[in-house]
Write a protein that holds these residues in place. Structure first.
Motif, short mmCIF file in Angstrom:
data_model
loop_
_atom_site.label_atom_id
_atom_site.label_comp_id
_atom_site.label_asym_id
_atom_site.label_seq_id
_atom_site.Cartn_x
_atom_site.Cartn_y
_atom_site.Cartn_z
N TYR A 1 -5.10 1.59 -2.82
CA TYR A 1 -5.28 1.13 -1.44
C TYR A 1 -4.89 2.29 -0.54
O TYR A 1 -3.71 2.62 -0.50
CB TYR A 1 -4.40 -0.09 -1.14
N THR B 1 1.96 -6.01 -9.32
CA THR B 1 0.68 -5.28 -9.24
C THR B 1 0.30 -4.72 -10.62
O THR B 1 -0.83 -4.87 -11.08
CB THR B 1 0.76 -4.14 -8.21
N GLY C 1 2.42 7.59 -11.93
CA GLY C 1 2.95 6.88 -10.77
C GLY C 1 3.75 5.65 -11.19
O GLY C 1 3.86 5.33 -12.38
N GLY D 1 0.81 -1.23 0.00
CA GLY D 1 0.00 0.00 0.00
C GLY D 1 0.84 1.28 0.00
O GLY D 1 1.67 1.49 -0.88
N PHE D 2 0.65 2.12 1.03
CA PHE D 2 1.35 3.40 1.09
C PHE D 2 2.81 3.28 1.55
O PHE D 2 3.54 4.26 1.48
CB PHE D 2 0.60 4.36 2.03
N ARG E 1 11.41 4.44 -8.70
CA ARG E 1 10.17 4.88 -9.32
C ARG E 1 10.27 4.87 -10.84
O ARG E 1 11.30 5.24 -11.41
CB ARG E 1 9.83 6.32 -8.86
N VAL F 1 -5.15 4.19 -10.23
CA VAL F 1 -3.93 3.88 -9.47
C VAL F 1 -3.31 5.17 -8.92
O VAL F 1 -2.10 5.35 -8.92
CB VAL F 1 -2.90 3.08 -10.31
N ALA F 2 -4.18 6.07 -8.43
CA ALA F 2 -3.68 7.31 -7.83
C ALA F 2 -3.47 7.07 -6.34
O ALA F 2 -4.21 6.31 -5.71
CB ALA F 2 -4.68 8.43 -8.04
N SER F 3 -2.45 7.72 -5.79
CA SER F 3 -2.16 7.54 -4.36
C SER F 3 -2.98 8.54 -3.56
O SER F 3 -2.46 9.56 -3.12
CB SER F 3 -0.66 7.73 -4.11
N CYS G 1 0.93 -7.07 -4.63
CA CYS G 1 2.27 -6.70 -4.14
C CYS G 1 2.75 -7.70 -3.10
O CYS G 1 3.93 -8.06 -3.06
CB CYS G 1 2.29 -5.28 -3.59
N SER H 1 5.51 1.88 0.31
CA SER H 1 6.54 2.21 -0.68
C SER H 1 6.38 3.66 -1.17
O SER H 1 7.35 4.31 -1.54
CB SER H 1 6.49 1.25 -1.87
N ALA I 1 -3.26 12.91 -13.99
CA ALA I 1 -2.49 13.11 -12.75
C ALA I 1 -2.41 14.63 -12.56
O ALA I 1 -3.01 15.38 -13.35
CB ALA I 1 -1.10 12.49 -12.82
N ALA J 1 -1.55 8.14 -13.76
CA ALA J 1 -0.76 7.62 -14.90
C ALA J 1 0.74 7.77 -14.69
O ALA J 1 1.52 6.95 -15.18
CB ALA J 1 -1.18 8.33 -16.18
P1 NDP Z 1 2.90 6.60 -6.86
O1 NDP Z 1 3.10 7.53 -5.71
O2 NDP Z 1 4.08 6.12 -7.59
O3 NDP Z 1 1.95 7.31 -7.93
C1 NDP Z 1 0.75 7.90 -7.58
C2 NDP Z 1 0.12 8.54 -8.80
O4 NDP Z 1 -1.12 9.14 -8.40
C3 NDP Z 1 0.93 9.66 -9.44
O5 NDP Z 1 0.71 9.65 -10.84
C4 NDP Z 1 0.33 10.92 -8.83
O6 NDP Z 1 0.62 12.03 -9.68
C5 NDP Z 1 -1.14 10.51 -8.85
N1 NDP Z 1 -2.03 11.23 -7.94
C6 NDP Z 1 -1.91 11.40 -6.61
N2 NDP Z 1 -2.96 12.08 -6.12
C7 NDP Z 1 -3.78 12.34 -7.19
C8 NDP Z 1 -5.02 13.01 -7.34
N3 NDP Z 1 -5.62 13.58 -6.30
N4 NDP Z 1 -5.58 13.08 -8.58
C9 NDP Z 1 -4.97 12.52 -9.65
N5 NDP Z 1 -3.79 11.87 -9.57
C10 NDP Z 1 -3.20 11.79 -8.35
O7 NDP Z 1 1.99 5.38 -6.30
P2 NDP Z 1 2.02 3.82 -6.69
O8 NDP Z 1 1.99 3.70 -8.16
O9 NDP Z 1 3.08 3.14 -5.93
O10 NDP Z 1 0.62 3.32 -6.04
C11 NDP Z 1 -0.63 3.73 -6.58
C12 NDP Z 1 -1.80 3.15 -5.78
O11 NDP Z 1 -1.74 1.72 -5.81
C13 NDP Z 1 -1.82 3.52 -4.29
O12 NDP Z 1 -3.16 3.71 -3.86
C14 NDP Z 1 -1.26 2.28 -3.61
O13 NDP Z 1 -1.66 2.15 -2.25
C15 NDP Z 1 -1.84 1.19 -4.48
N6 NDP Z 1 -1.12 -0.07 -4.42
C16 NDP Z 1 -1.84 -1.24 -4.56
C17 NDP Z 1 -1.19 -2.46 -4.53
C18 NDP Z 1 -1.91 -3.77 -4.67
O14 NDP Z 1 -1.29 -4.80 -4.43
N7 NDP Z 1 -3.16 -3.78 -5.05
C19 NDP Z 1 0.27 -2.53 -4.38
C20 NDP Z 1 0.93 -1.26 -4.29
C21 NDP Z 1 0.24 -0.07 -4.31
P3 NDP Z 1 0.50 13.57 -9.17
O15 NDP Z 1 1.11 13.62 -7.80
O16 NDP Z 1 1.20 14.35 -10.22
O17 NDP Z 1 -0.97 13.84 -9.16
#
Ligand code: NDP
Length: 340
Positions: free
Chosen positions: A247, A134, A165, A100-101, A314, A222-224, A294, A103, A188, A163
């Motif tokens: 998540y 994932t 991320g 989840g959060f 990343r 897949v936004a955090s 993951c 990493s 994003a 996108a």
């Molecule tokens: P990253 O931090 O690498 O990327 C996050 C992405 O979300 C970036 O593109 C960021 O760009 C964008 N973002 C953040 N906030 C917003 C918003 N409010 N609106 C639009 N875009 C947004 O994260 P990960 O790729 O590592 O993880 C993504 C998600 O997947 C998380 O929720 C994580 O918990 C979940 N996850 C799920 C797993 C599973 O096994 N199912 C495993 C690992 C992770 P910007 O900041 O420019 O907006």
């Protein structure tokens, strides 16, 4: 031995889990309590592969909660992750997934600069983000579920929210180069990173979520985001597949619309039962068989004895690595969740 570092989705969830596990005194504690709680092992786990191979692992609860980020308790959040990693290493776990959060905090707050935790030097080769598996599983969910709903991906517009991320960029790479979708909508906030992604994959349109949703046949989430957002179903296409890999979940709403299909993204089903409590705690529909992709990545690395940080940093996930972990996933009996 493999390890899983996880966390719960919010304070309310943590309080209810504490009560369920027989700690009623913690069930009424607020965020301050969780900020000071140390990591602990929730359970020991045995997993049997479809090949018959058996491995052992441990689940470490970091006690991180997404509210720590929302309330700017950054020091507490970073301490949770580093302490959980140190705990896993002290237990001599070969390979541990940062779920989840975990990493995201590691990367965003550049925790690779803080190697020393008290008397322990963290060995980053013992950890993986699990993001390659994932991303692979989310792409499989898109490829396999879309035709079930009459969506031809070669003619489809796919929006990826998050996108740029780590997972999102890998999904964009796969869908553009491997699957071949008609159009990609890249969503994003940071424009420069969006421009760089578009240049790299050589396709796609950059746009805001409001503009992208009505055009999308498929939406990959897949936004955090520490909390899910509400979506108005009338703004979506009549047939729309949404794969929510966040998540906590990115989508805060429930849908009862016949044409809108929401899949839990980044979730795998194992061929054999796993005797554990943790997936009951996070309310998986079939807790003995379903788990986060993951977490499954650390199991795969242990099955294959690839004791290395397979997913790290990343936006470094390549199609070759996705194919490699995907082949191991199939071999050991994991498959993408396809039921809504
Ligand atoms: P990253 O931090 O690498 O990327 C996050 C992405 O979300 C970036 O593109 C960021 O760009 C964008 N973002 C953040 N906030 C917003 C918003 N409010 N609106 C639009 N875009 C947004 O994260 P990960 O790729 O590592 O993880 C993504 C998600 O997947 C998380 O929720 C994580 O918990 C979940 N996850 C799920 C797993 C599973 O096994 N199912 C495993 C690992 C992770 P910007 O900041 O420019 O907006």
């Amino acid at each position: 031995m493999f390890g899983l570092i996880g966390h719960l989705t919010n304070l309310e969830h943590a309080q209810s889990v504490a009560r369920d596990l027989g700690y009623p005194e913690y069930g009424s504690q607020g965020l301050d309590f969780w900020c000071s709680a140390p990591p602990f092992v929730v359970e020991d786990i045995k997993v049997t592969s479809a090949t018959g191979q058996v491995i052992e692992g441990r689940y470490v609860e970091s006690c991180f909660l997404p509210e720590m980020l929302a309330t700017r308790r950054i020091k507490a959040a970073t301490r949770k992750i580093l302490n959980a990693m140190a705990h896993a290493q002290k237990l001599d776990i070969n390979i541990t997934a940062l779920g989840g959060f975990s990493s995201i905090i590691f990367e965003n707050f550049k925790l690779e600069q803080i190697r020393r935790i008290r008397n322990l030097e963290l060995d980053f080769h013992r950890f993986t983000t699990g993001n390659t598996h994932t991303a692979y599983i989310i792409c499989q969910q898109v490829e396999q579920a879309a035709p079930q709903y009459g969506i031809d991906l070669s003619k489809a517009t796919v929006a990826v929210c998050g996108a740029t991320g780590d997972i999102g960029s890998a999904v964009c790479r796969w869908l553009s180069q491997h699957t071949g979708v008609k159009d990609l909508l890249l969503v994003a906030r940071n424009r420069e990173r969006l421009d760089n992604l578009k240049d790299e994959i050589g396709m796609g349109q950059i746009m805001g979520l409001e503009e992208a949703l009505p055009q999308a046949d498929v939406v990959v989430w897949v936004a955090s985001m520490p909390k899910g957002i509400d979506i108005d179903p009338s703004k979506l296409k009549q047939t729309c597949l949404m794969v929510d890999g966040g998540y906590p979940k990115n989508i805060g709403s429930q849908f009862s619309h016949p044409g809108i299909h929401v899949l839990k993204g980044g979730i795998v089903e194992h061929t054999l039962d796993i005797d554990w409590r943790i997936m009951h705690i996070v309310a998986m529909d079939v807790p003995a068989r379903q788990l986060f992709a993951c977490f499954a990545e650390s199991m795969l690395l242990e099955f294959e004895k690839w004791h290395t940080n397979f997913s790290w940093g990343r936006n470094q996930i390549t199609l070759e690595k996705m194919e490699k972990i995907g082949a191991a996933s199939v071999k050991h009996g994991f498959r993408p969740l396809l039921t809504t």
